[in-house]
Enzyme design. Structure first.
Site, PDB file in Angstrom:
ATOM      1  N   CYS A 189      -5.659  -3.048   1.620  1.00 26.12           N
ATOM      2  CA  CYS A 189      -5.666  -3.274   3.081  1.00 26.12           C
ATOM      3  C   CYS A 189      -7.081  -3.451   3.663  1.00 26.12           C
ATOM      4  O   CYS A 189      -7.706  -4.472   3.430  1.00 26.12           O
ATOM      5  CB  CYS A 189      -4.870  -2.173   3.763  1.00 26.12           C
ATOM      6  SG  CYS A 189      -3.977  -2.764   5.236  1.00 26.12           S
ATOM      7  N   GLU A 191       0.827  -1.221   0.000  1.00 26.97           N
ATOM      8  CA  GLU A 191       0.000   0.000   0.000  1.00 26.97           C
ATOM      9  C   GLU A 191       0.861   1.271   0.000  1.00 26.97           C
ATOM     10  O   GLU A 191       1.884   1.337   0.671  1.00 26.97           O
ATOM     11  CB  GLU A 191      -0.854  -0.030   1.280  1.00 26.97           C
ATOM     12  CG  GLU A 191      -1.834   1.123   1.412  1.00 26.97           C
ATOM     13  CD  GLU A 191      -2.757   0.954   2.630  1.00 26.97           C
ATOM     14  OE1 GLU A 191      -2.503   0.058   3.466  1.00 26.97           O
ATOM     15  OE2 GLU A 191      -3.748   1.718   2.730  1.00 26.97           O
ATOM     16  N   LYS A 231      -9.130   3.249  -2.818  1.00 26.71           N
ATOM     17  CA  LYS A 231      -9.497   2.500  -1.601  1.00 26.71           C
ATOM     18  C   LYS A 231     -10.854   2.958  -1.097  1.00 26.71           C
ATOM     19  O   LYS A 231     -11.117   4.158  -0.968  1.00 26.71           O
ATOM     20  CB  LYS A 231      -8.431   2.720  -0.539  1.00 26.71           C
ATOM     21  CG  LYS A 231      -8.582   1.880   0.721  1.00 26.71           C
ATOM     22  CD  LYS A 231      -7.377   2.108   1.661  1.00 26.71           C
ATOM     23  CE  LYS A 231      -7.430   1.235   2.910  1.00 26.71           C
ATOM     24  NZ  LYS A 231      -6.237   1.431   3.767  1.00 26.71           N
TER      25      LYS A 231
END
Lengths: 536, 536
Positions: A147, A44, A111
């Site tokens: 994540c 990430e 994200k």
């Protein structure tokens, strides 16, 4: 379809976009040329490192990170690269991942799940993405998650429904005890449920209070792990997919809880000291178990030649403390000095005689001793460019059993999140590898040695009680009532909790240390200093 | 419709739900019985105080806060009360405001705009509300907003469209220079645009690094201020509405920028020291302008009898420094001691002679002097239960021109967010009230007096340059390039920025201080210590 996917569990430096870009390019080239990978997946926010914190509010930093994407895309064209970056669009910033191939941006995912709890502040910086993003390579369709996304069943399911054959996930998931098992459990469940193979790449390395343990892995569509990279080590690996299924590759053994805590502490020290440019480390060695453990950790992290110990006895220091400290330094091959603190303590006592006339001895005199040691150690640290490591544990930090600017003085606090009982376990674990801590250090009753015949239990509940109470109050947010109901002594519970409540001011000035529990002090637990809340 | 609305700009204690509940009840009773108010409006999150930080993650704390609402509703029934509380619903928490009347909950509003920038972390705790909430009293319809909500035109407009006649807003809006004007400007614009009178009630008092300045106000539907409560003072007021319009009441004069900064610092010190139960304050008085200002602030906050000064000369201290320090202490009527530091410095020098053999003098020796002073002051603080105030300013904190555990040792850092140039202005302002700081202290070149003939400008750019560069780099996120383009010397810019970048580790261990600028250190500016980012 058949293809090879590389997992880049390799270190990046928070804030150093130029260096990170170079490393992305070099790693991708190696993956293509030496490992024959078709696609390489990075962790990430690869370009900035994680967490870059308020650097993300700087326009120059964001511009540089966005420009880096184009430079990387130009620099390497014969392998598909999946990297993370802070994507700037209009007046919004996204935590994004981009696929670069043949010099162009093939896909860009934002994200969706932005953690804003514990040590995470992502909603301070980022807007949330609102849709999945698939890309095609070698006839397979890939979904992307970042994540927190992959912990959410809804987001994984969306990828499946959109037509993904394989799910890729970029992560910066920090270590705490049991976290790796938790991650693997969740991801295996998601894979089983959606019948998607999942490639999980995690950041590696220490960054201030966090350690990213790596432990990247690949799980097949049956939810079985077919590859696991090493914990706490840099590793560039490749996993082959045949007919869309990952081939069983190497599965690195996982450490048990104690040994993984130990490795986390070693990596955390190593990266803090080296990334901040220190020549080495020094610490005060008391003959107690805390400093013995920190010495062993520092030597394992930096090498004996980079570590220096200082013994600073006072009139209250027992002979066995000096003996044991010398044994430890010798067992680890560490250079050490002995500097008795009496001359400085006497000087301060005389200087304060007039203003203290008519007062009784109290903790003040104990603190003066601790602070004389602090001055000596900081002087040596300043002169030599070596970082001073503090040796206080989590039990002490919790109840304030430590002296500000005394034993709390230092640049880094390696065992700040390690309870006293865990200190003993880690010492025994280290001795099981090679005997470096004298047995007596582990068996004698702990003492601060700041007053005659002092032992910790004069001031604190016994550690087996104290540590259990602290874990319930601090990490599980239990009330005094809950803890007493679980069978603990009301007096011990009240004593422990009232000490925790009133020592926030000390913790606020303590050096950073390594998070190894689900809730450490620092960014993880944000309590007001001025507070009318009383746990008892 | 006619009615009287009370504005409760009265202090609440973060975390002390029982005390806050009692105060809500007593204040509401007074407003009804003495001021004949029909409705009383309290500040944001009244029941818990603001910000309660991670106390909001404790189930016991939230349960207690929710129970308090029912207790308050039962306790006082003859006046409508609008209070803030953390509302628990299912597994979500809301930043809510509730109207209590006749023993029942009449309305419940959930804050829609949750700030998660600067010092604010509301998305860490709260879910966002999704709709407006109106209630009726004496024939008028009232809308409710909470702090950030009222800055958003859309939310104010929704209230108007839903039929509100008057808008009430509960706030915990912390001070920085110019903030009051900014608030009033925004709210007056909202009132004008929607033609809604707005009643704005703000929290009052210091809470760790924040000062809430009060400055509550009422604006009519033409966007004119018809009432303003005092800045930096507790005040319970009442404003009458006739035919739905607020009657011109008292408008407290607003301070200018320098005097409001001064008042903010005084209130911040007073509340930190008294709320944390200290007997008073001590500080090291050097004869320089920083400690002179802190002494004056402390005396204005606590009274001369609660403040004690310590002069700690070394061989590098000039005679005029001691003279001026004594003049200051005498002018303010403060008890002081003189303790020369040579005996301790000599003791450490001898103790370190062997390990330092063959090395050159450097900053280490300067730090030892500063740390000897730290040990002395902390000993006096410990013995007397008085808090040690540090005297470092924002310019020094920015560039690390301070000694960890030396002059940075202390429980509270009042002028940590005050630039050096502002220190001079505040000193002159204080002298304009009564002469307490000798003119020479303001005119002589600043010096740390840690080496022969040392002045700050040996190590740092001149403060008129430095402060301007720091403000641009830290508060406005400008780049070195931007700042040089604005006409500053490249050498000064590079020096200043590189010092800021590499001194994050010192700031992380500094005591809390009072925010007075748009961006202070602490929660307001979260930078990594380990960082490859270089501003130059």
């Amino acid at each position: 379809m058949n293809l090879k996917i590389a997992l880049a569990q390799t270190p990046f430096i928070v804030g150093d976009i130029a260096a990170n870009s170079q490393q992305i390019i070099a790693t991708a080239q190696y993956a293509k040329q030496q490992l024959h990978a078709d696609l390489i997946v990075f962790p990430e926010l690869t370009v900035t490192g994680y967490p870059a914190e308020d650097l993300l509010l700087r326009t120059d930093f964001i511009t540089q990170a966005n420009n880096a994407i184009y430079e990387i895309a130009q620099a390497i064209t014969d392998i598909a690269i999946l990297i993370g970056y802070p994507e700037h669009d209009g007046n919004k910033l996204y935590n994004s991942a981009v696929v670069l191939h043949h010099g162009a941006i093939v896909a860009n995912y934002r994200k969706q799940a932005l953690p804003n709890y514990g040590v995470f502040d992502e909603q301070r910086y980022f807007a949330a993405g609102e849709q999945v993003c698939l890309f095609e390579l070698n006839g397979a369709w890939f979904g992307i998650t970042i994540c927190e996304d992959v912990w959410q069943t809804q987001i994984v399911t969306q990828n499946k429904q959109a037509g993904a054959d394989i799910l890729l996930t970029l992560n910066a998931s920090p270590f705490h005890a049991g976290k790796m098992q938790q991650r693997e459990h969740i991801v295996c469940e998601q894979a089983k449920m959606t019948q998607l193979p999942i490639v999980y790449v995690n950041q590696i390395g220490g960054q201030d209070e966090l350690v990213f343990d790596g432990s990247s892995f690949v799980v097949n569509q049956q939810g079985e792990i077919v590859f696991r990279a090493k914990e706490f080590a840099s590793q560039l690996s490749v996993v082959e997919f045949i007919d869309g299924a990952p081939v069983l590759t190497e599965i690195a053994p996982s450490y048990n809880e104690i040994s993984s805590d130990y490795q986390a502490l070693v990596l955390g020290i190593k990266d803090y000291v080296t990334k901040n440019g220190f020549q080495g480390a020094i610490l005060g060695l008391s003959g107690g178990v805390d400093s013995a453990l920190v010495l062993a950790l520092a030597v394992d992290a930096l090498g004996a030649d980079k570590v220096e110990a200082v013994l600073m006895p006072s009139r209250y220091t027992q002979a066995m403390s000096i003996e044991d400290a010398e044994l430890e330094a010798n067992a680890l091959g560490v250079n050490y000095h002995i500097i008795p603190i009496e001359p400085a303590v006497n000087a301060f006592t005389q200087m304060l005689a007039a203003v203290f006339a008519g007062t009784k001895k109290d903790a003040t005199e104990e603190n003066i001793q601790a602070r004389c040691r602090g001055v000596l150690l900081m002087a040596m640290s300043n002169k030599q460019g070596k970082i001073l490591l503090t040796t206080g544990n989590k039990s002490e930090m919790s109840v304030g059993y430590a002296t500000l600017y005394g034993d709390m003085a230092g640049g880094f606090a390696p065992i700040k999140d390690v309870s006293k009982l865990l200190v003993y376990k880690l010492a025994q674990y280290r001795n099981s590898l090679s005997a470096v801590i004298p047995e007596r250090v582990i068996t004698r009753p702990p003492s601060a040695e700041l007053a005659p015949d002092q032992v910790d239990e004069d001031s604190l509940p016994p550690y087996d009680q104290l540590d259990a109470i602290l874990e319930r109050y601090i990490e599980r947010d239990q009330t005094a009532q809950d803890i007493i109901a679980a069978g603990f002594s009301p007096a011990h519970v009240q004593r422990a909790i009232s000490l925790v409540d009133r020592n926030e001011y000390k913790r606020r000035q303590s050096p950073p240390g390594i998070k190894i529990t689900p809730r450490s002090f620092g960014r993880d637990r944000r309590y007001p200093i001025t507070s009318g809340y009383r746990g008892v």
